[in-house]
Design a protein around this motif. Structure first.
Motif, PDB file in Angstrom:
ATOM      1  N   UNK A 118       0.835  -1.192   0.000  1.00 15.86           N
ATOM      2  CA  UNK A 118       0.000   0.000   0.000  1.00 15.86           C
ATOM      3  C   UNK A 118       0.873   1.247   0.000  1.00 15.86           C
ATOM      4  N   UNK A 119       1.805   1.296   0.928  1.00 16.44           N
ATOM      5  CA  UNK A 119       2.694   2.445   1.043  1.00 16.44           C
ATOM      6  C   UNK A 119       3.925   2.048   1.837  1.00 16.44           C
TER       7      UNK A 119
ATOM      8  N   UNK B 112       1.104   2.744  -3.717  1.00 15.21           N
ATOM      9  CA  UNK B 112       0.534   2.073  -4.854  1.00 15.21           C
ATOM     10  C   UNK B 112      -0.448   3.034  -5.519  1.00 15.21           C
ATOM     11  N   UNK B 113      -0.614   2.908  -6.829  1.00  5.88           N
ATOM     12  CA  UNK B 113      -1.386   3.899  -7.575  1.00  5.88           C
ATOM     13  C   UNK B 113      -2.808   4.080  -7.055  1.00  5.88           C
ATOM     14  N   UNK B 114      -3.423   3.009  -6.632  1.00  9.65           N
ATOM     15  CA  UNK B 114      -4.840   3.072  -6.279  1.00  9.65           C
ATOM     16  C   UNK B 114      -5.119   3.895  -5.018  1.00  9.65           C
ATOM     17  N   UNK B 115      -4.087   4.201  -4.235  1.00  9.64           N
ATOM     18  CA  UNK B 115      -4.314   4.968  -3.003  1.00  9.64           C
ATOM     19  C   UNK B 115      -3.711   6.357  -3.051  1.00  9.64           C
ATOM     20  N   UNK B 116      -3.016   6.663  -4.109  1.00  5.23           N
ATOM     21  CA  UNK B 116      -2.383   7.980  -4.211  1.00  5.23           C
ATOM     22  C   UNK B 116      -3.437   9.082  -4.128  1.00  5.23           C
ATOM     23  N   UNK B 117      -3.133  10.082  -3.314  1.00  2.00           N
ATOM     24  CA  UNK B 117      -4.065  11.183  -3.134  1.00  2.00           C
ATOM     25  C   UNK B 117      -5.113  10.938  -2.071  1.00  2.00           C
ATOM     26  N   UNK B 118      -5.214   9.686  -1.606  1.00  4.32           N
ATOM     27  CA  UNK B 118      -6.212   9.364  -0.581  1.00  4.32           C
ATOM     28  C   UNK B 118      -5.555   8.902   0.721  1.00  4.32           C
TER      29      UNK B 118
ATOM     30  N   UNK C 274       2.192   5.318  10.804  1.00  2.00           N
ATOM     31  CA  UNK C 274       0.776   5.604  10.642  1.00  2.00           C
ATOM     32  C   UNK C 274       0.360   5.469   9.179  1.00  2.00           C
ATOM     33  N   UNK C 275      -0.921   5.256   9.005  1.00  2.00           N
ATOM     34  CA  UNK C 275      -1.507   5.313   7.663  1.00  2.00           C
ATOM     35  C   UNK C 275      -2.840   6.028   7.787  1.00  2.00           C
ATOM     36  N   UNK C 276      -2.892   7.227   7.256  1.00  2.00           N
ATOM     37  CA  UNK C 276      -4.130   7.998   7.223  1.00  2.00           C
ATOM     38  C   UNK C 276      -4.846   7.637   5.938  1.00  2.00           C
ATOM     39  N   UNK C 277      -6.071   7.138   6.076  1.00  2.00           N
ATOM     40  CA  UNK C 277      -6.814   6.683   4.904  1.00  2.00           C
ATOM     41  C   UNK C 277      -8.090   7.502   4.780  1.00  2.00           C
TER      42      UNK C 277
END
Length: 123
Positions: free
Chosen positions: A51-52, A63-69, A82-85
């Motif tokens: 994911x990151x 990964x491309x599908x989560x970029x910007x989010x 941390x992972x802010x989603x």
């Protein structure tokens, strides 16, 4: 013994947000050590995917599908990742795992893994 403990998973509706945390203990050198950390996920009947990741100097890869989010971050003093989603979509639903590499590099394998935290996203 290196231990990674994730927290923060849960169930949200599409469009919602979650913040995952991963606390590392026992890593040789403690907060002075330099190593890559990352978040991975595995959805049912799918392969595990990155994911990151974040290097010790703060350079992040997504990964491309989560970029910007999604946003990955680290607090070295606290040995926490941390992972802010944000803007979650049903396709983000999976078991999320925290991992630590054995070196500075993020592309030479991750040696240590947490038990995972479940993220569920309803449409």
């Amino acid at each position: 013994q290196v231990q990674l403990v994730e927290s923060g998973g849960g169930s949200v509706q599409a469009g919602g947000s979650l913040r995952l945390s991963c606390e590392v203990s026992g890593y040789p050198g403690g907060s002075a050590a330099s190593y890559c950390m990352g978040w991975f996920r595995r959805a049912p009947e799918k392969e595990r995917e990155m994911v990151a990741t974040m290097r010790d100097d703060g350079v992040a890869t997504y990964t491309d599908s989560v970029k910007g989010r999604f946003t990955i971050s680290r607090e070295k003093v606290k040995n926490t990742l941390y992972l802010e989603m944000n803007s979650l979509i049903p396709e983000d639903a999976a078991m999320y795992y925290c991992a630590a590499s054995g070196s500075w590099y993020c592309d030479r394998g991750f040696h240590y893994w947490g038990q995972g935290t479940q993220v569920t996203v309803s449409s």
